[in-house]
Design an enzyme around this catalytic site. Sequence first.
Site, short mmCIF file in Angstrom:
data_model
loop_
_atom_site.label_atom_id
_atom_site.label_comp_id
_atom_site.label_asym_id
_atom_site.label_seq_id
_atom_site.Cartn_x
_atom_site.Cartn_y
_atom_site.Cartn_z
N HIS A 78 0.83 -1.21 0.00
CA HIS A 78 0.00 0.00 0.00
C HIS A 78 0.86 1.26 0.00
CE1 HIS A 78 0.30 -0.05 4.53
NE2 HIS A 78 0.34 1.25 4.33
N ASP A 123 0.06 -7.47 1.27
CA ASP A 123 0.50 -6.07 1.40
C ASP A 123 2.02 -6.03 1.59
OD1 ASP A 123 0.49 -3.34 1.70
OD2 ASP A 123 -0.28 -3.36 3.76
N SER A 215 3.96 2.69 8.21
CA SER A 215 3.51 1.64 7.31
C SER A 215 4.69 1.15 6.48
CB SER A 215 2.40 2.15 6.40
OG SER A 215 1.21 2.30 7.12
#
Length: 265
Positions: A78, A123, A215
């Site tokens: 992502h 991901d 992230s």
Amino acid sequence: MKLFVFLALAVAAATAVPAPAQKLTPTPIKDIQGRITNGYPAYEGKVPYIVGLLFSGNGNWWCGGSIIGNTWVLTAAHCTNGASGVTINYGASIRTQPQYTHWVGSGDIIQHHHYNSGNLHNDISLIRTPHVDFWSLVNKVELPSYNDRYQDYAGWWAVASGWGGTYDGSPLPDWLQSVDVQIISQSDCSRTWSLHDNMICINTDGGKSTCGGDSGGPLVTHDGNRLVGVTSFGSAAGCQSGAPAVFSRVTGYLDWIRDNTGISY
């Protein structure tokens, strides 16, 4: 300097009729701060494998990543999704002062071919980088060995790191933060989240969490210093909400990493 990708959650609306608790489903939203909460400043050289990633594309956004080889960084899909290029910041304890940077284009980004932006399955992404020499402030983190590919790590302690804010609504800290957390079982985490087999979760009791953190950043075991997770998502209710934080499970991608990089243990 750093605004890290954070993920919000779509929560089912409550009804007047009692019903079984509905699991939460993650929805990615860029340009929201991630956070390391109730952690501690990482001394210089504690996390030599972490990198800060400034992506460009339709705007700019920040994520974390992990050095896994002289020419490879592992991060979240992502983060790489839609990127035209990325500036990689190496060896930073103070977030605005990396030891050096490299820029690479989208041709050197390998996003997992089955990444699903709707539910964040798969991901995970690789970034091919110019060669970097290892030293005390810039070094790789080892992947789990093939012998451990079925290890669930439930009950293990690990460290997550990043430059996110240190509490809900806080400004970004200058200094790299780390937090020691305990990995929980899939069954425990599945009470809150709709999980894929290749996800791994941490307990956030006591407000200790990445809450999405940087992230793409690392989750590394205390025992053996192996990279077992890539930060994926956490609760939009806040970093101290008590919901488990979720990572991509590295052991689920050992074949994919080996096939693309030649790296295996």
